[in-house]
Design an enzyme around this catalytic site. Structure first.
Site, PDB file in Angstrom:
ATOM      1  N   TYR A   1      -0.829  -0.084  10.051  1.00 26.26           N
ATOM      2  CA  TYR A   1      -1.154  -0.706   8.770  1.00 26.26           C
ATOM      3  C   TYR A   1       0.016  -0.555   7.792  1.00 26.26           C
ATOM      4  O   TYR A   1       0.479  -1.534   7.189  1.00 26.26           O
ATOM      5  CB  TYR A   1      -2.415  -0.037   8.226  1.00 26.26           C
ATOM      6  CG  TYR A   1      -2.846  -0.461   6.846  1.00 26.26           C
ATOM      7  CD1 TYR A   1      -3.532  -1.653   6.647  1.00 26.26           C
ATOM      8  CD2 TYR A   1      -2.594   0.354   5.738  1.00 26.26           C
ATOM      9  CE1 TYR A   1      -3.951  -2.024   5.371  1.00 26.26           C
ATOM     10  CE2 TYR A   1      -3.015  -0.017   4.469  1.00 26.26           C
ATOM     11  CZ  TYR A   1      -3.685  -1.203   4.293  1.00 26.26           C
ATOM     12  OH  TYR A   1      -4.098  -1.563   3.037  1.00 26.26           O
TER      13      TYR A   1
ATOM     14  N   LYS B   1       2.452  -3.544   6.312  1.00 24.33           N
ATOM     15  CA  LYS B   1       2.594  -3.758   4.867  1.00 24.33           C
ATOM     16  C   LYS B   1       4.076  -3.725   4.480  1.00 24.33           C
ATOM     17  O   LYS B   1       4.552  -4.545   3.694  1.00 24.33           O
ATOM     18  CB  LYS B   1       1.810  -2.697   4.088  1.00 24.33           C
ATOM     19  CG  LYS B   1       0.294  -2.859   4.141  1.00 24.33           C
ATOM     20  CD  LYS B   1      -0.171  -4.064   3.332  1.00 24.33           C
ATOM     21  CE  LYS B   1      -1.680  -4.152   3.212  1.00 24.33           C
ATOM     22  NZ  LYS B   1      -2.109  -5.400   2.535  1.00 24.33           N
TER      23      LYS B   1
ATOM     24  N   SER C   1       0.820  -1.218   0.000  1.00 23.89           N
ATOM     25  CA  SER C   1       0.000   0.000   0.000  1.00 23.89           C
ATOM     26  C   SER C   1       0.848   1.259   0.000  1.00 23.89           C
ATOM     27  O   SER C   1       1.956   1.293   0.558  1.00 23.89           O
ATOM     28  CB  SER C   1      -0.883  -0.001   1.245  1.00 23.89           C
ATOM     29  OG  SER C   1      -1.494   1.258   1.431  1.00 23.89           O
TER      30      SER C   1
END
Lengths: 339, 339
Positions: A153, A157, A125
Site C-alpha cells: 500500500y 502510494k 498516506s
C-alpha cells in the site's frame, strides 16, 4: 466548475463531497457538477443533490471514457486499503497503481486533445514511510524524510506521488499529493485497513461495545480527525502552485499520540466504564504492519498553508461525538455514553 | 546457472555479458546459459558463444513467455534513455515502467508456480536525483538522499526501484537496485541520452573529430568508467542480502568531476591539440536537463562492498584508450592521438 471525486462513495470521499456541496464553491468557482465514482453508490443525501452524478464501478473500468471528459478538478481518493493490499498483491497493484495511472493518462489525453490542465489532489498516506535498515528512520517523519515503504500500500502510494509529480512537470495536470495521517475516529464498521483499530478502540466503546486493541498501548502514531483531513485536502486544492512549493508530496497535519493517550482521552470524555471496554489482545499480523509505521509526523509545509493538527485527542473524540449526535442512529453509536 | 541480461545487446549489457562469460562463474556458480534480450541483436562475439541465446525484440513482447521460464539471475539493464523519454513520454512509460513491471510479474508468476526466487539486479540511475524547491538538494547526493526526479527517465527509474523493493519484501524476487553514475567514456556514436556529450567530448577528439560541448565547463557530475560500472553490477549481484543492507537502492561509485577537469585530463593524456577539438556551444535543451542533475555523488554502501571510484579522470580516459587498442578499428577511434 465540474469536479470528480474518486472513492466518492467512501467515508472520506462522501464527507469531502458533502463539505464541498455545502460550501458551493471551490477556489472561488461555483461547483456546478460533481461526479462521484466508487465501487459502491454514494450515500442517499449525495445522490439526491442535483449537482451530483454517481458512477458505480471500479475506477479502472471508467477511465477510458474519461479521456474525452473535461474536469476542472479531481480529488483522487479511491484506493484499496493497507490490509487488503498485503493480503492480495494483485488487488493493490490494480486498485492503487494501475487505476491511478489510467486516470492520469485520461487527463493527459484531454490535454493532448487541446483540453485544459486539471487540478488534481491525490490522497497519499503516511504509510509511504517505514524503516529500512539501510537508512536512518527518524522519530518524526517530515515532508522531506526519505520514504522507504514497508507495505505494498505504501509503495503504491509513493509510486503514484512520483507519477503525479512527473505528469505535472510535463504539464499534463496540476497535481498535488498530500499524505493523509491515520484518520480517526472513522464511523461505521471496521475495514480492511491495518489501522482500522485506531478508530475501533474509540468508536466501539462509545457505542457500548467491547473493542480489541491488537497492539501495545505504547504504540504511537500521527492521527487526524475526518474534519481536519477534509479541510487539508481542500486547502491543498486551493493553494497556488507557489504556495504548495515544488512537486513533492507534503504531510497533512497529525496529532502524534500513543494508544494509551487515546484511551486516557476516551476516559476523560466518556468515563472509565467506557474505557474499560477496550481489551488488549495482540494480533501479530496487524502488530507487524503497524510496527513499521512512523510513531509520529511533522507537517511544516501544511502549516504554511494554515493547516494544523488538533491540540489533543479528546478534541478529536468530541468531534466524533458531535458527528454522531447529528445522525439519526445516535442512540446506537453513542450507547456507551449512558454506561 | 542460467542468466538473463535485458538490454544485453546494448553497450553496457554486452560488456557485462562478455565479462561474465570470460569469468565463467557468478557468485560461485558456473554460467551454463545466458539469455540476452534487446531490440537489436548482440555483437557477433556474444552470439558465437555456445552459452548465449539472443532474443531480439521489445522486452514487453517477451515477458509473457518468461512467466514459465526459470532464471537463477537477472540483470535488468534494458531502458529507453533520458533524452528519448523527455521527447516521447509514452515511450518512457512503456520501455522503462511497463516493461519492468511485466518482467517482475513474470518472475512472480514463476514463484507463485513453486519456482525459485530469482536474484535480480536493476540498473537504476543517478538521474533519480534532482532539485525540487520543497526540499534541500545536497551538493553531493548520497544513498539516502531524498530522490525528487526532474525527468521522466529518473521518475521511472525511481518507481522501478520501489517496485523491486516491494516484490523483494513479498518474496517474489531477490532484488537489488544500483544507481549507475554517468558511464564515460562510451565508445561508438552519440545516443539519445542527455548525458551523451560527457563521452562525446573525450571520444570524438581522441578520434580526431571536433566535438561540441552543450554545457558550461563548470558543470560537475559523477562519472564512472564502463569497467567499474560492470564490476559494480556484478558485486551487487554477488553481495549477500545482509551485505547489501535493506531494500533501498544504493549509489554505485562515481568520480565527481567538472567538464573543465575532464578536458584537462584529456590534454594530460592526449595533448593540447586533441583538447582543442572541443568547442563550447550551449544547447538549451540539454543544458536544461543537465542543470537538474546532481553535481556529485557519494557511495558509502557501495564502498562497503569494496567498490570505489577512480582516483582521477585521466585513468578513465586511459582505460578507454586501452579498450580501443584492443579493437580492430583502433586506427579510427584513436586517430586523434597522432595529431
Amino acid at each position: 466548475m465540474k469536479l470528480l471525486i474518486t472513492g466518492g462513495g467512501g467515508f472520506l470521499g462522501a464527507r469531502l463531497a458533502r463539505t464541498l456541496l455545502a460550501r458551493g464553491t471551490l477556489d472561488g468557482q461555483r461547483i456546478e457538477r460533481m461526479v462521484l465514482t466508487d465501487i459502491a453508490p454514494p450515500p442517499a443525501d449525495l445522490v439526491a443533490d442535483p449537482r451530483v452524478e454517481a458512477r458505480t464501478g471500479a475506477l479502472l473500468t471508467q477511465t477510458e471514457a474519461l479521456k474525452t471528459e473535461a474536469f476542472d478538478g479531481v480529488f483522487h481518493l479511491a484506493s484499496a486499503v493497507s490490509g487488503e493490499c498485503e493480503a492480495d498483491f494483485d488487488l493493490g497493484l490494480r486498485s492503487n497503481l494501475d487505476s491511478t495511472r489510467a486516470l492520469l493518462d485520461a487527463l493527459r489525453a484531454n490535454v493532448n486533445a487541446g483540453g485544459k490542465v486539471t487540478r488534481f489532489v491525490f490522497s497519499s498516506s503516511v504509510a509511504v514511510f517505514g524503516p529500512d535498515p539501510a537508512v536512518p528512520f527518524p522519530k518524526l517523519v517530515a515532508d522531506d524524510t526519505l520514504p522507504t515503504p514497508q507495505t505494498s500500500y505504501g509503495t503504491q502510494k509513493l509510486i503514484c506521488e512520483h507519477l503525479i509529480a512527473d505528469y505535472t512537470r510535463k504539464g499534463y495536470l496540476d497535481g498535488r499529493a498530500a499524505r493523509l495521517m491515520t484518520v480517526t475516529v472513522r464511523p461505521g464498521k471496521p475495514n480492511g485497513a491495518a489501522s482500522s483499530f485506531f478508530s475501533g478502540i474509540i468508536r466501539e466503546p462509545l457505542a457500548g461495545v467491547e473493542s480489541i486493541c491488537p497492539v501495545s498501548p505504547d504504540v504511537s502514531h500521527p492521527m487526524a480527525s475526518p474534519t481536519r483531513t477534509v479541510e487539508g485536502l481542500i486547502a491543498v486544492y486551493e493553494a497556488t502552485r507557489e504556495a504548495f512549493v515544488g512537486r513533492t508530496a507534503l504531510n497533512l497535519p497529525g496529532l502524534n499520540v500513543r494508544v494509551a493517550d487515546m484511551l486516557d482521552a476516551l476516559e476523560e470524555v466518556a468515563g472509565p466504564k467506557v474505557r474499560a471496554l477496550v481489551r488488549f489482545e495482540r494480533d501479530e499480523r496487524v502488530a507487524g504492519i503497524v510496527a513499521n509505521w512512523p510513531s509520529g509526523a511533522t507537517a511544516v509545509r501544511a502549516g504554511k498553508l494554515g493547516l494544523h493538527p488538533h491540540d489533543n485527542f479528546a478534541d478529536i473524540i468530541r468531534l466524533y461525538i458531535e458527528d454522531c449526535k447529528a445522525q439519526p442512529n445516535a442512540n446506537q453509536t453513542l450507547k456507551g455514553l449512558s454506561l
